[in-house]
Design a protein around this motif. Structure first.
Motif, PDB file in Angstrom:
ATOM      1  N   LYS A  38      46.379  83.418  34.054  1.00 54.57           N
ATOM      2  CA  LYS A  38      46.845  82.167  33.448  1.00 54.57           C
ATOM      3  C   LYS A  38      45.696  81.328  32.884  1.00 54.57           C
ATOM      4  O   LYS A  38      45.946  80.286  32.283  1.00 54.57           O
ATOM      5  N   GLY A  39      44.470  81.785  33.078  1.00 51.68           N
ATOM      6  CA  GLY A  39      43.326  81.070  32.520  1.00 51.68           C
ATOM      7  C   GLY A  39      42.758  80.024  33.456  1.00 51.68           C
ATOM      8  O   GLY A  39      43.246  79.811  34.578  1.00 51.68           O
ATOM      9  N   ASP A  40      41.695  79.386  32.991  1.00 47.70           N
ATOM     10  CA  ASP A  40      41.054  78.326  33.775  1.00 47.70           C
ATOM     11  C   ASP A  40      42.006  77.157  33.968  1.00 47.70           C
ATOM     12  O   ASP A  40      42.801  76.828  33.084  1.00 47.70           O
ATOM     13  N   LEU A  41      41.922  76.525  35.135  1.00 48.65           N
ATOM     14  CA  LEU A  41      42.798  75.403  35.425  1.00 48.65           C
ATOM     15  C   LEU A  41      42.461  74.187  34.577  1.00 48.65           C
ATOM     16  O   LEU A  41      43.285  73.294  34.406  1.00 48.65           O
ATOM     17  N   SER A  42      41.255  74.139  34.056  1.00 45.38           N
ATOM     18  CA  SER A  42      40.770  72.975  33.335  1.00 45.38           C
ATOM     19  C   SER A  42      39.702  73.436  32.365  1.00 45.38           C
ATOM     20  O   SER A  42      39.155  74.530  32.503  1.00 45.38           O
ATOM     21  N   ASN A  43      39.395  72.604  31.384  1.00 43.63           N
ATOM     22  CA  ASN A  43      38.274  72.942  30.510  1.00 43.63           C
ATOM     23  C   ASN A  43      36.982  72.263  30.931  1.00 43.63           C
ATOM     24  O   ASN A  43      35.993  72.309  30.217  1.00 43.63           O
ATOM     25  N   LYS A  44      36.991  71.641  32.098  1.00 45.04           N
ATOM     26  CA  LYS A  44      35.769  71.014  32.626  1.00 45.04           C
ATOM     27  C   LYS A  44      34.829  72.095  33.135  1.00 45.04           C
ATOM     28  O   LYS A  44      35.171  72.856  34.031  1.00 45.04           O
ATOM     29  N   LYS A  45      33.636  72.145  32.589  1.00 39.91           N
ATOM     30  CA  LYS A  45      32.689  73.207  32.914  1.00 39.91           C
ATOM     31  C   LYS A  45      31.926  72.864  34.192  1.00 39.91           C
ATOM     32  O   LYS A  45      31.147  71.912  34.224  1.00 39.91           O
ATOM     33  N   LEU A  46      32.165  73.642  35.233  1.00 39.10           N
ATOM     34  CA  LEU A  46      31.428  73.505  36.489  1.00 39.10           C
ATOM     35  C   LEU A  46      30.502  74.682  36.726  1.00 39.10           C
ATOM     36  O   LEU A  46      29.713  74.666  37.667  1.00 39.10           O
ATOM     37  N   ALA A  47      30.605  75.713  35.908  1.00 38.18           N
ATOM     38  CA  ALA A  47      29.877  76.958  36.167  1.00 38.18           C
ATOM     39  C   ALA A  47      28.723  77.127  35.205  1.00 38.18           C
ATOM     40  O   ALA A  47      28.881  76.964  33.991  1.00 38.18           O
ATOM     41  N   GLY A  48      27.543  77.454  35.751  1.00 38.16           N
ATOM     42  CA  GLY A  48      26.466  78.027  34.985  1.00 38.16           C
ATOM     43  C   GLY A  48      26.501  79.512  35.252  1.00 38.16           C
ATOM     44  O   GLY A  48      26.988  80.308  34.463  1.00 38.16           O
ATOM     45  N   HIS A  49      26.019  79.902  36.443  1.00 37.10           N
ATOM     46  CA  HIS A  49      26.190  81.274  36.887  1.00 37.10           C
ATOM     47  C   HIS A  49      27.643  81.524  37.321  1.00 37.10           C
ATOM     48  O   HIS A  49      28.290  82.449  36.869  1.00 37.10           O
ATOM     49  N   THR A  50      28.136  80.682  38.256  1.00 38.65           N
ATOM     50  CA  THR A  50      29.420  80.980  38.868  1.00 38.65           C
ATOM     51  C   THR A  50      29.944  79.752  39.589  1.00 38.65           C
ATOM     52  O   THR A  50      29.239  78.757  39.760  1.00 38.65           O
ATOM     53  N   THR A  51      31.207  79.817  39.999  1.00 35.67           N
ATOM     54  CA  THR A  51      31.795  78.871  40.937  1.00 35.67           C
ATOM     55  C   THR A  51      32.387  79.670  42.092  1.00 35.67           C
ATOM     56  O   THR A  51      32.434  80.899  42.054  1.00 35.67           O
ATOM     57  N   SER A  52      32.845  78.947  43.112  1.00 37.07           N
ATOM     58  CA  SER A  52      33.479  79.611  44.255  1.00 37.07           C
ATOM     59  C   SER A  52      34.606  78.733  44.774  1.00 37.07           C
ATOM     60  O   SER A  52      34.357  77.669  45.346  1.00 37.07           O
ATOM     61  N   PRO A  53      35.887  79.148  44.582  1.00 39.61           N
ATOM     62  CA  PRO A  53      37.012  78.308  44.983  1.00 39.61           C
ATOM     63  C   PRO A  53      37.458  78.555  46.422  1.00 39.61           C
ATOM     64  O   PRO A  53      37.311  79.661  46.957  1.00 39.61           O
ATOM     65  N   THR A  54      37.997  77.523  47.030  1.00 40.48           N
ATOM     66  CA  THR A  54      38.716  77.650  48.299  1.00 40.48           C
ATOM     67  C   THR A  54      39.873  76.662  48.265  1.00 40.48           C
ATOM     68  O   THR A  54      39.804  75.620  47.604  1.00 40.48           O
ATOM     69  N   LEU A  55      40.960  76.990  48.950  1.00 42.22           N
ATOM     70  CA  LEU A  55      42.127  76.117  49.001  1.00 42.22           C
ATOM     71  C   LEU A  55      42.053  75.237  50.240  1.00 42.22           C
ATOM     72  O   LEU A  55      41.689  75.692  51.318  1.00 42.22           O
ATOM     73  N   VAL A  56      42.419  73.960  50.053  1.00 48.85           N
ATOM     74  CA  VAL A  56      42.372  72.992  51.152  1.00 48.85           C
ATOM     75  C   VAL A  56      43.697  72.248  51.207  1.00 48.85           C
ATOM     76  O   VAL A  56      44.462  72.224  50.236  1.00 48.85           O
ATOM     77  N   ASN A  57      43.952  71.596  52.340  1.00 52.50           N
ATOM     78  CA  ASN A  57      45.183  70.818  52.501  1.00 52.50           C
ATOM     79  C   ASN A  57      44.877  69.611  53.380  1.00 52.50           C
ATOM     80  O   ASN A  57      45.438  69.436  54.455  1.00 52.50           O
ATOM     81  N   TRP A  58      43.959  68.771  52.916  1.00 59.86           N
ATOM     82  CA  TRP A  58      43.527  67.628  53.706  1.00 59.86           C
ATOM     83  C   TRP A  58      44.611  66.571  53.842  1.00 59.86           C
ATOM     84  O   TRP A  58      44.645  65.836  54.818  1.00 59.86           O
ATOM     85  N   ASP A  59      45.506  66.482  52.834  1.00 61.00           N
ATOM     86  CA  ASP A  59      46.528  65.438  52.873  1.00 61.00           C
ATOM     87  C   ASP A  59      47.777  65.860  53.645  1.00 61.00           C
ATOM     88  O   ASP A  59      48.702  65.070  53.795  1.00 61.00           O
ATOM     89  N   ASN A  60      47.805  67.119  54.125  1.00 59.64           N
ATOM     90  CA  ASN A  60      48.944  67.632  54.914  1.00 59.64           C
ATOM     91  C   ASN A  60      50.270  67.485  54.195  1.00 59.64           C
ATOM     92  O   ASN A  60      51.317  67.269  54.821  1.00 59.64           O
ATOM     93  N   GLU A  61      50.254  67.614  52.869  1.00 60.56           N
ATOM     94  CA  GLU A  61      51.488  67.521  52.096  1.00 60.56           C
ATOM     95  C   GLU A  61      52.143  68.876  51.873  1.00 60.56           C
ATOM     96  O   GLU A  61      53.169  68.964  51.206  1.00 60.56           O
ATOM     97  N   GLY A  62      51.509  69.947  52.367  1.00 60.83           N
ATOM     98  CA  GLY A  62      52.139  71.251  52.304  1.00 60.83           C
ATOM     99  C   GLY A  62      51.841  72.056  51.060  1.00 60.83           C
ATOM    100  O   GLY A  62      52.245  73.218  50.962  1.00 60.83           O
ATOM    101  N   LYS A  63      51.145  71.471  50.103  1.00 55.60           N
ATOM    102  CA  LYS A  63      50.779  72.234  48.905  1.00 55.60           C
ATOM    103  C   LYS A  63      49.259  72.357  48.858  1.00 55.60           C
ATOM    104  O   LYS A  63      48.538  71.456  49.282  1.00 55.60           O
ATOM    105  N   PRO A  64      48.747  73.480  48.376  1.00 63.97           N
ATOM    106  CA  PRO A  64      47.300  73.676  48.383  1.00 63.97           C
ATOM    107  C   PRO A  64      46.607  72.848  47.305  1.00 63.97           C
ATOM    108  O   PRO A  64      47.084  72.749  46.173  1.00 63.97           O
ATOM    109  N   ASP A  65      45.512  72.226  47.677  1.00 64.36           N
ATOM    110  CA  ASP A  65      44.611  71.605  46.721  1.00 64.36           C
ATOM    111  C   ASP A  65      43.392  72.517  46.585  1.00 64.36           C
ATOM    112  O   ASP A  65      43.239  73.508  47.304  1.00 64.36           O
ATOM    113  N   LEU A  66      42.526  72.178  45.678  1.00 63.73           N
ATOM    114  CA  LEU A  66      41.418  73.076  45.338  1.00 63.73           C
ATOM    115  C   LEU A  66      40.079  72.398  45.580  1.00 63.73           C
ATOM    116  O   LEU A  66      39.877  71.242  45.206  1.00 63.73           O
ATOM    117  N   LEU A  67      39.176  73.133  46.206  1.00 61.98           N
ATOM    118  CA  LEU A  67      37.784  72.710  46.339  1.00 61.98           C
ATOM    119  C   LEU A  67      36.913  73.816  45.755  1.00 61.98           C
ATOM    120  O   LEU A  67      37.096  74.995  46.081  1.00 61.98           O
TER     121      LEU A  67
END
Length: 659
Positions: free
Chosen positions: A616-645
Motif C-alpha cells: 500500500k506504500g509509505d504511510l506518509s511522504n515525510k522522510k525519516l529515512a537516510g539509510h533505513t527506519t525501523s517500525p514497531t506498533l504501540v498502544n500507549w492510549d489503550n484504545e485497542g488500535k495500534p499506533d506506530l513508533l
C-alpha cells in the motif's frame, strides 16, 4: 445596516477562526500525517548530548558569555542542520541545554580552526566569513574546491583548516583527504575471511600561502613517508606537549587518534612516524567510528584538549592532562558530554520493539542500534504520552551486550569493525512465561538471549543460536565467507527476526527473510521435548507486485513475497513489524520505507495456501529515512488500535497516533 462594535468583533472572530480552520483542513489534506519526535517528558533527567548520525563539533563561545558552547553540524536525515548546545554552567564539563536549531542547512566537511584564539570556519575551497551570524551565506574563495578530485577517487572526507605552518605570519591551509579507491567497499573477503582489497587512506596536504597566493604543495611527511591514517584524517596542528612547536593529531575512520611529534622546529617542522595516543589504560579509543576531533584548550588550563564528534551524534571531551610519557602527551579517556533530556534517542539507526519488559503493566522499549548495543528504555508512568527513563544497556551473562563486526563480520569490510546493527523482537521463545530477546545483526546470525530472571525482574543468560532442523548443511547467503554452525540460522544481515505464533498452535514461530531475501515462515515444533524450527517456507505472496534491485516496489506477476533481491552490502536491511494495522482481523506487516510502508494482508489463497499481501506504500511522504527506519506498533492510549513508533537513522523515535 450598521453593526455594533461587539457584534462586529464577534463576526470577525468567527470569520478568522473558521477561515483559518478551513485553510488548515485543506493544507492538512494535502500534506502527510505528522510524525512527532518522542519526548522524554522527564524534567531533571540528564542524557548523552547528541544530534543525529554524524556529529561535526564546532566548539566556540556562540552566545558571547565567556564560556565554550557547542555548535554541531549534522548532515543526517531527518535531524539535519546546525544545532546550538548552550553551556549554561560555565564549567569544563557542563550539562548542556537541549539543542536549538540555528540553521536548517548543515555545512558538509566544515572544520573550525582557532587563529589567535578566535574560531575560523572552512569548508573545501572556502572560508565562511561571519559564520556566527550567517553560517554559509558569506563564503570567501581561497582555492579551487575541486583540487583534490583530480588527485583522488572516492573522496568521502575533504577537511580544510587554517594553520601558520612555518610560523611566517600568514595562514596556510591543511587539508585532510580520505581516499577509498583501494578499499573499494563491498564483498572482498576470501574464503578465510581475509580482506583482499586495500585499506582506507587518510592523507594530509599542505596548501602554502606564498606572498598572499595559495599554492598546493604535497602530502605532509612523517617518519619520511606521507602521513596515511585509516581514512578520515581530520588533522589538527597544535602544541600538545607544550614544547613550543606544532605537533599533529589525526583522527581516522575508525576510533583512534594518531600522534605525530614535531622533532624539528616551529619554523621548519619535521614529524616522527605516527603513534596511537595511549594512557595507562591502553590505546585511547572512541566508542564508535567516523570520529571528528577538534583541538583547543577547552578547559582553559593551559594545554590543548580534544573535542570529538562520534558517528552516532554524541560529542566527547578528551582532556589533555598536561603530562607526557615516552615523548607523547597523555590524554584521559573520552568522556561524553551530557545534556538536559528532551527527546528520546539511542545511538544511531535505532531499532525499537515495544513490550512490557518489566511486567509493570505498561509498554517499554527494547532497542538495538548501529553500535550493536541493546537498551531497555523504561516507560515510567504508563500514560498516553509516557514519561521515559534514559536508555540502560542490557547485559547477558553479566556482560554488556555488544555485537560487533570485527575485522570480517561486515560484508562491507573491516572499516565497519565496530558496527553491530542489532535488530530484534521480544517474546517468550521457550514457553517458560518470561520474555526473551531474539536478535539479528551485522553478521546475519539469528540468536536469542534467554530470560533467566523472574517475572518483573528480567535477567539475560548467555547468547544462544536459534535452532533449525535442517535436512543438510544450513544454507547461507552465497557471499558469506563463513559457514554457519550445524542447525543454526544464517540469513541476510540487518533484518528483523520476528518471533510470532503465526499458526496459532501455542508455539512461537519465526518469520524472517531467508538467504535470498524472501519472507519465510519457520514453523516451531517439538522434537523429543526439544523446541526446534522447521526449514523456512515461502508462504507469503505479493498480490500486486514485488521489490526490484533498487528496493523500489514494481508491479509484477504474483509470486513469493521477496523483500530484497539485492546482494552483498545492499542485501537484507529489512525492518519488520507485525500487527492488525487496519483492524480487519488479520495480521498486516509494516516495513521500513521513507517512514514506514504497509503490506496489507488480503487473505489466504484457498488453492495455494499462500497468504497474500498488497503493498500500500509509505504511510506518509515525510522522510525519516537516510539509510533505513525501523517500525514497531504501540498502544500507549489503550484504545485497542495500534499506533506506530519509528526508530530512525538519527537515533530518535517518531510517533504517529493512528487516527
Amino acid at each position: 445596516m450598521t453593526l455594533s462594535k461587539p457584534l462586529f468583533l464577534i463576526l470577525l472572530f468567527l470569520v478568522l477562526v473558521y477561515g483559518i480552520s478551513d485553510r488548515a483542513k485543506v493544507k492538512t489534506s494535502n500534506n502527510s500525517p505528522k510524525f512527532e519526535r518522542l519526548a522524554y517528558n522527564n524534567p531533571g533527567l540528564e542524557v548523552d548530548l547528541g544530534v543525529g548520525l554524524w556529529a561535526s563539533p564546532l566548539p566556540m563561545d556562540y552566545d558571547n558569555d565567556g564560556d565554550y558552547d557547542l555548535l554541531v553540524s549534522c548532515n543526517d536525515v531527518p535531524f539535519n542542520g546546525i544545532f546550538f548546545f548552550e553551556n549554561t554552567s560555565g564549567g569544563s564539563f557542563p550539562v548542556f541545554a537541549p539543542p536549538i536549531k540555528v540553521s536548517d542547512d548543515p555545512v558538509k566537511h566544515i572544520q573550525v580552526s582557532y587563529v589567535n584564539g578566535e574560531p575560523r570556519f572552512l569548508r573545501p575551497g572556502e572560508e565562511l566569513k561571519d559564520f556566527k551570524n550567517t553560517f554559509a551565506d558569506k563564503p570567501k574563495v581561497l582555492f579551487p574546491k575541486d583540487a583534490f578530485e583530480k588527485l583522488h577517487n572516492k573522496i568521502r572526507f575533504n577537511q580544510w583548516k587554517y594553520v601558520d605552518y612555518e610560523n611566517d605570519g600568514d595562514l596556510d591551509i591543511i587539508v585532510g583527504i580520505q581516499d577509498g579507491e583501494d578499499y573499494g567497499w563491498d564483498n572482498a573477503f576470501d574464503e578465510n575471511g581475509v580482506w583482499t582489497n586495500g585499506p582506507l587512506h587518510g592523507y594530509v596536504y599542505l596548501i602554502e600561502n606564498v606572498n598572499g597566493t595559495y599554492e598546493l604543495k604535497d602530502k605532509i611527511l612523517a617518519g619520511g613517508e606521507p602521513i596515511d591514517v585509516y581514512g578520515a584524517p581530520t588533522p589538527n596542528f597544535d602544541d600538545y606537549d607544550n614544547d613550543g612547536d606544532l605537533d599533529i593529531i589525526c583522527g581516522e575512520f575508525m576510533d583512534k587518534f594518531t600522534w605525530f611529534e614535531n622533532i624539528g622546529t616551529r619554523e621548519r617542522p619535521k614529524y616522527e612516524k605516527g603513534r596511537y595516543l595511549e594512557n595507562n589504560t591502553g590505546i585511547i579509543a572512541m566508542d564508535l567510528e567516523m570520529i571528528l576531533p577538534v583541538s583547543l584548550d577547552w578547559d582553559k588550563d593551559g594545554d590543548i584538549d580534544l573535542i570529538v564528534g562520534d558517528e552516532d551524534g554524541r560529542v566527547a571531551f578528551v582532556e589533555n592532562t598536561g603530562k607526557t610519557r615516552k615523548n607523547m602527551p597523555v590524554f584521559n579517556n573520552p568522556k561524553y558530554f551530557q545534556q538536559k533530556a528532551e527527546h528520546v534517542k539511542f545511538g544511531a539507526l535505532a531499532t525499537p520493539f515495544s513490550t512490557d519488559w518489566d511486567d509493570d503493566g505498561d509498554e517499554d522499549l527494547i532497542c538495538g542500534n548501529s553500535a550493536g548495543y541493546i537498551a531497555f528504555i523504561e516507560n515510567l508512568d504508563g500514560k498516553d504520552t509516557p514519561k521515559w527513563d534514559a536508555p540502560k544497556l542490557l547485559t547477558a551473562d553479566n556482560e554488556t551486550i555488544r555485537i560487533q563486526a570485527g575485522e570480517n563480520g561486515s560484508i562491507q569490510g573491516p572499516c565497519e569493525a565496530k558496527w553491530g546493527y542489532t535488530t530484534l523482537t521480544v517474546e517468550d521463545w521457550n514457553n517458560d512465561g518470561l520474555k526473551d530477546i531474539i536478535l539479528n545483526s551485522v553478521w546475519g546470525k539469528v540468536v536469542w538471549y534467554e530470560n533467566i530472571g523472574t517475572k518483573g525482574n528480567p535477567k539475560l543468560g548467555a547468547e544462544k543460536s536459534i535452532q533449525v532442523q535442517w535436512e543438510s548443511n544450513p544454507p547461507k547467503p552465497e557471499w558469506y565467507w563463513w559457514d554457519p554452525e550445524p542447525n543454526t540460522l544464517a540469513t541476510q544481515w540487518r533484518t528483523t527476526p520476528t518471533a510470532i505464533d503465526w499458526n496459532k498452535d501455542g508455539l512461537m514461530d519465526l518469520i524472517s527473510l531467508d538467504t535470498e531475501g524472501y519472507l519465510s515462515f519457520y514453523e516451531r515444533y517439538y522434537n523429543k521435548n526439544e523446541l526446534l524450527l522447521k526449514p523456512g517456507q515461502r508462504i507469503f505472496s505479493s498480490g500486486n507486485g514485488t521489490f526490484d534491485r533498487k528496493n523500489k516496489f514494481v508491479s509484477k506477476s504474483n509470486g513469493p513475497l521477496r523483500l530484497n533481491e539485492q546482494k552483498y552490502g545492499a542485501s537484507g536491511r529489512r525492518k519488520l513489524a507485525f500487527g492488525d494495522w487496519d483492524k480487519d482481523g488479520d495480521i498486516d506487516i509494516l516495513i521500513n520505507g521513507i517512514n514506514a510502508a504497509l503490506l496489507e494482508n488480503v487473505g489466504k489463497d484457498s488453492e495455494s495456501k499462500m497468504v497474500n499481501f498488497n503493498f500500500k506504500g509509505d504511510l506518509s511522504n515525510k522522510k525519516l529515512a537516510g539509510h533505513t527506519t525501523s517500525p514497531t506498533l504501540v498502544n500507549w492510549d489503550n484504545e485497542g488500535k495500534p499506533d506506530l513508533l519509528i526508530g530512525a537513522e538519527d537515533g530518535y523515535f517518531y510517533y504517529w497516533k493512528n487516527n
